[in-house]
Design an enzyme around this catalytic site. Structure first.
Site, PDB file in Angstrom:
ATOM      1  N   GLU A 154      21.458  35.059  49.071  1.00 28.29           N
ATOM      2  CA  GLU A 154      20.767  36.140  48.376  1.00 28.29           C
ATOM      3  C   GLU A 154      21.620  37.407  48.457  1.00 28.29           C
ATOM      4  O   GLU A 154      22.105  37.745  49.528  1.00 28.29           O
ATOM      5  CB  GLU A 154      19.399  36.409  49.012  1.00 28.29           C
ATOM      6  CG  GLU A 154      18.589  37.409  48.214  1.00 28.29           C
ATOM      7  CD  GLU A 154      17.181  37.649  48.778  1.00 28.29           C
ATOM      8  OE1 GLU A 154      16.491  38.530  48.245  1.00 28.29           O
ATOM      9  OE2 GLU A 154      16.788  36.967  49.742  1.00 28.29           O
ATOM     10  N   GLY A 209      18.807  41.466  58.188  1.00 27.60           N
ATOM     11  CA  GLY A 209      18.026  41.173  59.373  1.00 27.60           C
ATOM     12  C   GLY A 209      17.737  39.693  59.479  1.00 27.60           C
ATOM     13  O   GLY A 209      17.847  39.101  60.551  1.00 27.60           O
ATOM     14  N   ALA A 210      17.381  39.093  58.343  1.00 25.38           N
ATOM     15  CA  ALA A 210      17.074  37.667  58.312  1.00 25.38           C
ATOM     16  C   ALA A 210      16.967  37.239  56.861  1.00 25.38           C
ATOM     17  O   ALA A 210      16.919  38.064  55.948  1.00 25.38           O
ATOM     18  CB  ALA A 210      15.774  37.373  59.060  1.00 25.38           C
ATOM     19  N   MET A 211      16.902  35.918  56.651  1.00 28.08           N
ATOM     20  CA  MET A 211      16.845  35.363  55.297  1.00 28.08           C
ATOM     21  C   MET A 211      15.898  34.182  55.268  1.00 28.08           C
ATOM     22  O   MET A 211      15.955  33.310  56.130  1.00 28.08           O
ATOM     23  CB  MET A 211      18.254  34.950  54.859  1.00 28.08           C
ATOM     24  CG  MET A 211      18.307  34.313  53.482  1.00 28.08           C
ATOM     25  SD  MET A 211      17.724  35.458  52.197  1.00 28.08           S
ATOM     26  CE  MET A 211      17.108  34.273  51.006  1.00 28.08           C
ATOM     27  N   GLU A 212      15.051  34.143  54.231  1.00 28.24           N
ATOM     28  CA  GLU A 212      13.921  33.217  54.185  1.00 28.24           C
ATOM     29  C   GLU A 212      14.230  31.875  53.550  1.00 28.24           C
ATOM     30  O   GLU A 212      13.321  31.197  53.062  1.00 28.24           O
ATOM     31  CB  GLU A 212      12.766  33.873  53.409  1.00 28.24           C
ATOM     32  CG  GLU A 212      12.993  34.005  51.902  1.00 28.24           C
ATOM     33  CD  GLU A 212      13.579  35.330  51.467  1.00 28.24           C
ATOM     34  OE1 GLU A 212      13.447  35.697  50.290  1.00 28.24           O
ATOM     35  OE2 GLU A 212      14.159  36.016  52.338  1.00 28.24           O
ATOM     36  N   HIS A 250       7.585  38.059  58.610  1.00 24.83           N
ATOM     37  CA  HIS A 250       8.022  38.390  57.249  1.00 24.83           C
ATOM     38  C   HIS A 250       8.735  37.209  56.604  1.00 24.83           C
ATOM     39  O   HIS A 250       8.406  36.806  55.474  1.00 24.83           O
ATOM     40  CB  HIS A 250       8.949  39.610  57.290  1.00 24.83           C
ATOM     41  CG  HIS A 250       9.448  40.034  55.947  1.00 24.83           C
ATOM     42  ND1 HIS A 250       8.834  41.004  55.199  1.00 24.83           N
ATOM     43  CD2 HIS A 250      10.521  39.619  55.211  1.00 24.83           C
ATOM     44  CE1 HIS A 250       9.476  41.166  54.067  1.00 24.83           C
ATOM     45  NE2 HIS A 250      10.519  40.340  54.059  1.00 24.83           N
ATOM     46  N   GLU A 251       9.718  36.643  57.297  1.00 23.49           N
ATOM     47  CA  GLU A 251      10.480  35.549  56.701  1.00 23.49           C
ATOM     48  C   GLU A 251       9.627  34.294  56.536  1.00 23.49           C
ATOM     49  O   GLU A 251       9.768  33.575  55.542  1.00 23.49           O
ATOM     50  CB  GLU A 251      11.726  35.250  57.545  1.00 23.49           C
ATOM     51  CG  GLU A 251      12.638  36.443  57.778  1.00 23.49           C
ATOM     52  CD  GLU A 251      13.049  37.177  56.507  1.00 23.49           C
ATOM     53  OE1 GLU A 251      13.104  36.544  55.430  1.00 23.49           O
ATOM     54  OE2 GLU A 251      13.320  38.391  56.587  1.00 23.49           O
ATOM     55  N   HIS A 299       7.416  34.558  53.484  1.00 25.29           N
ATOM     56  CA  HIS A 299       8.146  34.341  52.236  1.00 25.29           C
ATOM     57  C   HIS A 299       8.015  32.900  51.735  1.00 25.29           C
ATOM     58  O   HIS A 299       8.281  32.641  50.558  1.00 25.29           O
ATOM     59  CB  HIS A 299       9.627  34.652  52.440  1.00 25.29           C
ATOM     60  CG  HIS A 299      10.018  36.050  52.085  1.00 25.29           C
ATOM     61  ND1 HIS A 299       9.647  36.670  50.910  1.00 25.29           N
ATOM     62  CD2 HIS A 299      10.806  36.953  52.739  1.00 25.29           C
ATOM     63  CE1 HIS A 299      10.159  37.884  50.860  1.00 25.29           C
ATOM     64  NE2 HIS A 299      10.862  38.085  51.954  1.00 25.29           N
ATOM     65  N   GLU A 328       9.484  41.058  47.950  1.00 25.86           N
ATOM     66  CA  GLU A 328       9.720  41.859  49.151  1.00 25.86           C
ATOM     67  C   GLU A 328       8.587  42.829  49.449  1.00 25.86           C
ATOM     68  O   GLU A 328       8.105  42.916  50.573  1.00 25.86           O
ATOM     69  CB  GLU A 328      11.059  42.590  49.046  1.00 25.86           C
ATOM     70  CG  GLU A 328      12.270  41.662  49.018  1.00 25.86           C
ATOM     71  CD  GLU A 328      12.380  40.773  50.252  1.00 25.86           C
ATOM     72  OE1 GLU A 328      11.661  41.008  51.250  1.00 25.86           O
ATOM     73  OE2 GLU A 328      13.176  39.823  50.220  1.00 25.86           O
TER      74      GLU A 328
END
Length: 881
Positions: free
Chosen positions: A126, A266-269, A302-303, A306, A325
């Protein structure tokens, strides 16, 4: 615009893809220098798009073979350039396209696509990273089922991970092995993930509400297994909460998280395989602060959330980024509010919104929550899309109420599961489910800027009525001169002279209905009248911060003092304390500039005294109440000809005045909040530490050695990172021998832990002492720092540029020059990180003329560099415009 400058991509130019991809089979043979990727794509023309050539995205790839339906294409049957593979005469019916490419993971310093760092292969796709792995229709509205076969050296990469469920694995000749993963849910390429390396893992199970057992695994570098327990518990809490609150159940047999040390975000879903910056996974009481634990819980949630708001339903194009988001931020905010303190969470979220998003709205980088155009999509992962996007969802929740909002969300999931949706799809579903007319509300998504709400109240003693006249205005933003009125929900209450809420009865109502009412401001000016108001009240406006606006009201200082003592709405009680303190600080700045007498803030000190003595209040809430607004907040409120030195001096004067007035109470509270027994990151213990440490920060600045000695003892006796870093944060701003001793001791203790070293770098970068810039320059050459790691850049350079107002804005411009130099150095390594660092200059026009000139000089220098990346070019030119 110069001919060679990158051209913007426009929302109005959206067109559906000419081709669709239904099934993807990837075979990825990993090698540090030359990874070979064979992609087999089952494709067909899109009947809803005009007929045209097949144009696939690709960057930094070596192309070896192209075949259609098993027949190899000759070189004149396709063309390539630096961004595309074009096949002019692709078949009209369904066909299979096979492409063999190679890429170089170890040379990929941008950490976008497939890269190798610290011995771990990792992907970040992403927004547009998949095109660096193979040629593809790399856009979110092309969704396909993926099967991925990974091949690697078994010794170097014994663990091979990708999306979905593991379907096969085994050994291969030449000391290699393979793993095959299948994801049955169609997804866009940005959700593809691959991780391979020598990793350890911790494992647990989760049973869904329908009785399915899901395997949970967190993969980390070996030796970090003992720092995963909290992350695993946070994941299970997230999964249960999403079932209970939104009715969303997990859908694969396994859910995996991988923690890596080199990551742009921070992170990826990614579907079923979340990749995390390891700072948001690894935690032990001696290495992670309470803030770290809270961030881990929130980001894991959060992730995970998603999976439905982003994965099962994705966005049609990148202009709809807020659809995944902003909505998911709202969901993670609600999760944290339920897990911890709802009042403190709301205060924290609004602090973030005001410190990051409001300046964006007020400056040259202002854009709507759904932008109209972009040059580089990576630049639009902004506070406007995330935090303001969440506030828009929250407003709908306020208008609908929890039950009707849930019904609208259920309709959204039912209608669009498996689709790439738009903001309109989302709003239509909520409008239908909640029975709301959101026609005017849609302007929030298309108009940039922060509306200002102006309120004047008038009490009629004879008629016993209280009238609120409320108006809205929104200043011009780039490309948007005139703004149409917004639909703004404003929660209000009336507080009587006895400090109690009054019952509220509006015009045309036969009786009072509650003590808090949501008023719908839909016109430029409206009047709301309350009846049977027996005494003159003080209005409590925008309770709970029901809209992302600035509020101007005809309230006096005494009214804010009254509300910060009596308001029943915890957010507004905090807001009143900040309003009073901000007004006081601005008056101190003006007094310093005029050379007149400085006030001491007796009312704030008295409020603090009473709060510290009230044992019924949540200590975390008290900590929020007694914390003064930051220097950047005051600069933002002043907005023109900002004098950073006067702001710093005013705030230090007020802190010292408060500490001197209530020293005994601060010391008593500091002692009372000490926790005996083992550390726990739960909200109760974290709140007590927060209050104790803010008391320490006040006590340490008092003249004499007592405060410094207290901070040094606090540091030496700390049995957890929260207390240790709090004491170090106090000492680092005091010119004393204990400062250097603590910094040296901290380094000696933690020099082998890269995450704790990030704290050591950041805390020095934010010191207000005069020698900080020289120290930052020294730290740039320190073994604990490398410019190739985004976490290190954020810890040292970004902390200095964004969290140290008085030193970054040094009068000689040396701070600006340093950051500009690092932006240019980073641009050739990692343009995404460089562009985010450049955002430190976004508010340059609000400062006094000399600083404005120095900042604009550095911006112009950056913008004028030949060959600069699209990321940095866009931010530099828009900031200067």
């Amino acid at each position: 615009m110069r001919a060679e400058d990158p051209r913007p991509i426009l929302l109005k130019d959206y067109a559906p893809p000419a081709f669709l991809i239904e099934d993807v089979r990837l075979e990825i043979d990993l090698d540090p220098a030359t990874t070979r990727v064979r992609a087999t794509l089952k494709m067909r023309r899109n009947p809803d798009a005009p007929r045209g050539p097949l144009i696939l995205n690709g960057q930094k790839l070596a192309l070896h073979e192209v075949a259609i339906d098993g027949e190899m294409l000759s070189g004149n049957a396709y063309q390539t350039d630096s961004e595309h593979l074009t096949i002019p005469d692709a078949p009209d019916g369904a066909f299979t396209l096979e492409i063999l490419t190679s890429c170089g993971p170890e040379a990929n310093t941008q950490l976008l696509g497939l890269y190798l760092s610290s011995g771990i292969y990792c992907t970040q796709c992403e927004a547009e990273g998949f095109r660096r792995i193979t040629y593809y229709l790399d856009r979110p509205d092309v969704m396909a089922v993926f099967t991925t076969r990974i091949i690697a050296d078994q010794k170097f990469a014994p663990v091979l991970l990708s999306n979905g469920n593991l379907t096969a694995s085994g050994k291969l000749p030449g000391n290699k092995h393979f793993a095959e993963w299948h994801d049955p849910f169609p997804k866009p390429s940005y959700l593809f993930a691959l991780v391979a390396g020598d990793l350890a893992h911790v494992e647990d199970k989760f049973v869904t509400q329908s009785g399915r057992e899901v395997t949970l695994r967190i993969f980390v570098e070996r030796g970090n297994e003992d720092r995963c327990a909290y992350a695993m518990e946070a994941l299970k809490r997230s999964m249960r909460w999403d079932e209970e609150v939104f009715g969303r159940e997990y859908d694969l047999d396994i859910f995996m998280i991988v923690a890596v040390s080199a990551f742009n975000m921070g992170a990826m879903e990614n579907k079923g395989l979340n990749v995390f910056n390891d700072k948001y996974i690894l935690a032990r009481p001696d290495t992670a602060t309470d803030a770290d634990y809270a961030a881990i819980e929130a980001i894991i949630a959060h992730e995970y959330f998603h999976n439905w708001t982003g994965n099962r339903i994705t966005c049609r194009d990148w202009f709809q980024l807020c659809l995944k988001e902003g909505l998911t931020v709202f969901r993670d905010q609600e999760f944290t509010a339920d897990m911890r303190s709802r009042a403190v969470k709301r205060i924290s979220d609004v602090r973030l919104l005001r410190s990051h998003q409001f300046p964006e709205d007020q400056g040259p980088l202002a854009h709507p929550v759904r932008p109209d155009s972009y040059i580089e999509i990576n630049n639009f992962y902004t506070a406007t899309v995330y935090e303001k996007g969440a506030e828009l969802v929250r407003m709908i929740h306020t208008l609908a109420g929890p039950k009707r909002f849930r019904k609208g969300m259920d309709i959204y999931f039912e209608r669009h599961d498996g689709e790439a949706a738009t903001v309109e799809n989302f709003l239509d579903a909520l409008a239908d489910g909640a029975k709301l007319d959101l026609t005017q509300f849609r302007r929030w998504y298309s108009q940039a800027g922060t509306p200002e709400v102006l309120v004047s109240g008038r009490y009629d003693t004879a008629r016993q009525t209280y009238t609120l006249k409320i108006s809205q205005v929104c200043a011009a933003t780039p490309g948007q001169k005139l703004k149409e009125p917004y639909h703004i929900p404003i929660a209000v209450g009336l507080v009587g002279p006895d400090g109690k809420d009054m019952a509220l009865q509006l015009d045309d109502e036969e009786k009072a209905k509650g003590t808090t009412r949501v008023l719908n401001l839909t016109e430029r000016t409206q009047t709301f009248r309350f009846h049977n108001v027996e005494e003159k009240p003080v209005p409590s406006l925008l309770r709970g911060f029901t809209a992302p606006v600035t509020l101007s009201a005809n309230l006096k200082e005494r009214d804010w003092v009254f509300l910060m003592t009596h308001d029943s709405d915890p957010f507004n009680r905090w807001e009143a304390s900040q309003r009073y303190a901000s007004g006081l600080l601005i008056s101190l700045v003006e007094a310093l500039q005029a050379g007149t007498r400085l006030r001491k803030g007796e009312a704030f000190a008295e409020m603090t005294r009473k709060l510290l003595a009230d044992k019924k209040l949540d200590p975390d809430f008290v900590a929020q109440m007694i914390q003064l607004p930051g220097e950047q907040t005051i600069a933002q409120l002043i907005r023109e000809n900002v004098d950073v030195d006067a702001i710093h001096e005013a705030r230090e004067h007020l802190r010292l005045s408060i500490a001197g007035a209530i020293k005994d109470e601060l010391l008593a509270a500091y002692r009372r909040q000490r926790i005996e027994g083992p550390y726990s990151p739960d909200a109760s213990h974290a709140g007590r530490r927060a209050l104790r440490n803010i008391c320490l920060s006040y006590l340490a600045i008092l003249p004499g050695s007592d405060g410094v000695a207290l901070a040094a003892r606090h540091f030496a006796e700390a049995d957890n990172m929260t207390d240790q870093i709090a004491a170090l944060g106090v000492l680092v701003n005091i010119d004393c021998p204990e400062r250097e001793e603590a910094l040296a001791a901290f380094y000696d203790q933690w020099k082998d832990d890269h995450l704790v070293m990030d704290k050591w770098l950041a805390i020095q970068a934010t010191s207000s002492l005069p020698g900080t810039l020289d120290n930052v320059n020294r730290l740039l050459r320190h073994p604990a720092f490398t410019i190739r790691n985004p976490n290190k850049v954020r810890a040292l350079i970004t902390s200095f540029a964004t969290a140290n107002q008085v030193r970054f804005h040094a009068a000689d411009g040396a701070g600006y020059a340093l950051v500009a130099d690092k932006v240019l150095e980073l641009d050739s390594l990692n343009p995404q990180v460089a562009a985010r660092l450049l955002g430190a200059f976004k508010s340059w026009r609000q400062f006094a003329p000399k600083r404005r000139a120095l900042m604009s000089k550095q911006l112009a220098r950056i913008a004028g560099v030949e060959g600069i990346s699209r990321d940095v070019f866009e931010i530099a030119t828009k900031t200067l415009a």
